[in-house]
Write a protein that holds these residues in place. Structure first.
Motif, PDB file in Angstrom:
ATOM      1  N   ASN A  68      26.993  19.100  27.028  1.00  0.00           N
ATOM      2  CA  ASN A  68      26.367  19.382  28.322  1.00  0.00           C
ATOM      3  C   ASN A  68      27.373  20.043  29.254  1.00  0.00           C
ATOM      4  O   ASN A  68      28.583  19.852  29.125  1.00  0.00           O
ATOM      5  N   THR A  69      26.857  20.848  30.168  1.00  0.00           N
ATOM      6  CA  THR A  69      27.699  21.354  31.246  1.00  0.00           C
ATOM      7  C   THR A  69      27.742  20.297  32.345  1.00  0.00           C
ATOM      8  O   THR A  69      26.986  19.322  32.327  1.00  0.00           O
ATOM      9  N   ARG A 128      29.355  28.308  23.099  1.00  0.00           N
ATOM     10  CA  ARG A 128      28.344  29.305  23.456  1.00  0.00           C
ATOM     11  C   ARG A 128      27.503  29.596  22.222  1.00  0.00           C
ATOM     12  O   ARG A 128      28.037  29.939  21.169  1.00  0.00           O
ATOM     13  N   ILE A 129      26.201  29.432  22.329  1.00  0.00           N
ATOM     14  CA  ILE A 129      25.300  29.721  21.219  1.00  0.00           C
ATOM     15  C   ILE A 129      25.032  31.224  21.180  1.00  0.00           C
ATOM     16  O   ILE A 129      24.638  31.817  22.187  1.00  0.00           O
ATOM     17  N   VAL A 130      25.252  31.831  20.026  1.00  0.00           N
ATOM     18  CA  VAL A 130      25.027  33.272  19.899  1.00  0.00           C
ATOM     19  C   VAL A 130      23.819  33.586  19.020  1.00  0.00           C
ATOM     20  O   VAL A 130      23.451  34.750  18.872  1.00  0.00           O
ATOM     21  N   GLY A 131      23.190  32.572  18.460  1.00  0.00           N
ATOM     22  CA  GLY A 131      21.995  32.815  17.663  1.00  0.00           C
ATOM     23  C   GLY A 131      21.808  31.755  16.594  1.00  0.00           C
ATOM     24  O   GLY A 131      22.568  30.789  16.503  1.00  0.00           O
ATOM     25  N   ARG A 132      20.762  31.935  15.809  1.00  0.00           N
ATOM     26  CA  ARG A 132      20.513  31.085  14.654  1.00  0.00           C
ATOM     27  C   ARG A 132      20.914  31.848  13.402  1.00  0.00           C
ATOM     28  O   ARG A 132      20.764  33.066  13.326  1.00  0.00           O
ATOM     29  N   LEU A 133      21.427  31.133  12.410  1.00  0.00           N
ATOM     30  CA  LEU A 133      21.774  31.787  11.152  1.00  0.00           C
ATOM     31  C   LEU A 133      20.591  32.569  10.599  1.00  0.00           C
ATOM     32  O   LEU A 133      20.733  33.698  10.135  1.00  0.00           O
ATOM     33  N   LEU A 150      24.590  29.567  15.319  1.00  0.00           N
ATOM     34  CA  LEU A 150      25.821  30.345  15.384  1.00  0.00           C
ATOM     35  C   LEU A 150      26.406  30.203  16.780  1.00  0.00           C
ATOM     36  O   LEU A 150      25.691  30.313  17.779  1.00  0.00           O
ATOM     37  N   ALA A 151      27.710  29.956  16.849  1.00  0.00           N
ATOM     38  CA  ALA A 151      28.314  29.646  18.137  1.00  0.00           C
ATOM     39  C   ALA A 151      29.773  30.078  18.164  1.00  0.00           C
ATOM     40  O   ALA A 151      30.365  30.432  17.141  1.00  0.00           O
ATOM     41  N   THR A 152      30.343  30.041  19.360  1.00  0.00           N
ATOM     42  CA  THR A 152      31.781  30.191  19.561  1.00  0.00           C
ATOM     43  C   THR A 152      32.252  29.010  20.400  1.00  0.00           C
ATOM     44  O   THR A 152      31.461  28.347  21.071  1.00  0.00           O
ATOM     45  N   MET A 153      33.558  28.746  20.367  1.00  0.00           N
ATOM     46  CA  MET A 153      34.149  27.699  21.197  1.00  0.00           C
ATOM     47  C   MET A 153      35.399  28.259  21.861  1.00  0.00           C
ATOM     48  O   MET A 153      36.223  28.895  21.196  1.00  0.00           O
ATOM     49  N   ASP A 154      35.531  28.048  23.177  1.00  0.00           N
ATOM     50  CA  ASP A 154      36.722  28.545  23.857  1.00  0.00           C
ATOM     51  C   ASP A 154      37.804  27.465  23.896  1.00  0.00           C
ATOM     52  O   ASP A 154      37.626  26.358  23.373  1.00  0.00           O
ATOM     53  N   GLY A 177      25.111  29.294  32.653  1.00  0.00           N
ATOM     54  CA  GLY A 177      24.183  30.290  32.149  1.00  0.00           C
ATOM     55  C   GLY A 177      24.567  30.902  30.819  1.00  0.00           C
ATOM     56  O   GLY A 177      23.721  31.508  30.157  1.00  0.00           O
ATOM     57  N   THR A 178      25.832  30.745  30.420  1.00  0.00           N
ATOM     58  CA  THR A 178      26.275  31.404  29.187  1.00  0.00           C
ATOM     59  C   THR A 178      26.832  30.444  28.148  1.00  0.00           C
ATOM     60  O   THR A 178      27.066  30.843  27.007  1.00  0.00           O
ATOM     61  N   THR A 179      27.063  29.171  28.522  1.00  0.00           N
ATOM     62  CA  THR A 179      27.577  28.201  27.561  1.00  0.00           C
ATOM     63  C   THR A 179      26.677  26.974  27.531  1.00  0.00           C
ATOM     64  O   THR A 179      25.777  26.818  28.363  1.00  0.00           O
ATOM     65  N   ILE A 180      26.946  26.097  26.578  1.00  0.00           N
ATOM     66  CA  ILE A 180      26.251  24.810  26.508  1.00  0.00           C
ATOM     67  C   ILE A 180      27.200  23.674  26.868  1.00  0.00           C
ATOM     68  O   ILE A 180      26.883  22.503  26.678  1.00  0.00           O
ATOM     69  N   GLY A 181      28.382  24.038  27.384  1.00  0.00           N
ATOM     70  CA  GLY A 181      29.347  23.039  27.794  1.00  0.00           C
ATOM     71  C   GLY A 181      30.163  22.499  26.629  1.00  0.00           C
ATOM     72  O   GLY A 181      30.045  22.952  25.492  1.00  0.00           O
TER      73      GLY A 181
END
Length: 245
Positions: free
Chosen positions: A43-44, A128-133, A118-122, A54-58
């Protein structure tokens, strides 16, 4: 009285986060999870920036492990790199009821659960979710992620809602198709204007090849757009009359 707003199920654009907080005078928070994870993973926070909301899921909640994994090699990727989001903790399901094959594909023996996202982590742990496989589009051997393109198009002043879908193509294997629900209070954009807008922010191969206006989207019971239904209706020729010019 209102003390806050919490949203889950899909990403909320930064502009809408700002609008909600300004209109209601409360903090907005994003949560992310799955039924298989009972159900929240991240969570954020109320004091996060609108950009983070708006751009991450926390970051992960307490007692939750997350990692980003290359879906082919199954190696953990570097900070900032894209891969499949895996989760482990007290919250994961035991199994899919009477479906051992699906359970084995999703829940690994060491407790990691493959989310399929599909995601990234900073470096802060914010994901950040970038899509579904299954939604990833492979165009000429290059992996393209619809969410990235949708986020850009949602900022266009004529677009109220958008879904970007992979459509079959003889030359490239797949190409991108953009289905737009337009703001009725402004003039419809031209394809040329939309292409120019995309290319100011993304590389050329991420520009949709097809553009369609829709009045509404097919939705799941939880309100998510059914992209497979858009692809099926496109293959049946149902969107030819709504092509933008």
């Amino acid at each position: 009285s209102w003390s806050g707003v919490v949203s889950g199920g899909s990403q909320v654009p930064e502009a809408l986060v700002n609008k909600i907080e300004e209109a209601l005078g409360v903090d907005f928070t994003i949560v992310y999870g799955q039924t298989e994870c009972s159900p929240v993973l991240t969570n954020t926070f109320p004091n996060d920036s609108a950009e983070d909301k708006g751009t991450t899921i926390g970051p992960p909640i307490g007692h939750v492990e997350l990692k980003i994994v290359d879906p082919e090699s199954l190696d953990t990727v570097a900070i900032g790199a894209q891969g499949e989001l895996w989760a482990r903790g007290f919250f994961t399901m035991i199994e899919y009821f009477e479906n051992p094959e699906a359970t084995a594909e999703t829940l690994l023996p060491d407790g990691w659960l493959r989310t399929g996202d599909l995601a990234t982590m900073d470096e802060r742990g914010y994901c950040r979710i970038v899509g579904r496989l299954k939604d990833m589009v492979i165009r000429g051997g290059e992996n393209l992620f619809p969410v990235e393109i949708e986020e850009v198009l949602m900022k266009h002043p004529t677009v109220a809602e958008v879904a970007v879908v992979g459509l079959p193509d003889e030359r490239w294997g797949e190409v991108l198709g953009a289905f737009l629900r337009l703001d009725e209070q402004v003039d419809a954009p031209t394809v040329s204007a939309l292409r120019d807008y995309i290319r100011t922010q993304l590389s050329p191969q991420k520009t949709p090849a097809f553009w369609y206006a829709v009045d509404s989207f097919p939705l799941t019971g939880s309100g998510k757009i059914q992209k497979f239904a858009l692809r099926t209706s496109w293959e049946a020729g149902e969107h030819e009359a709504s092509a933008l010019s």
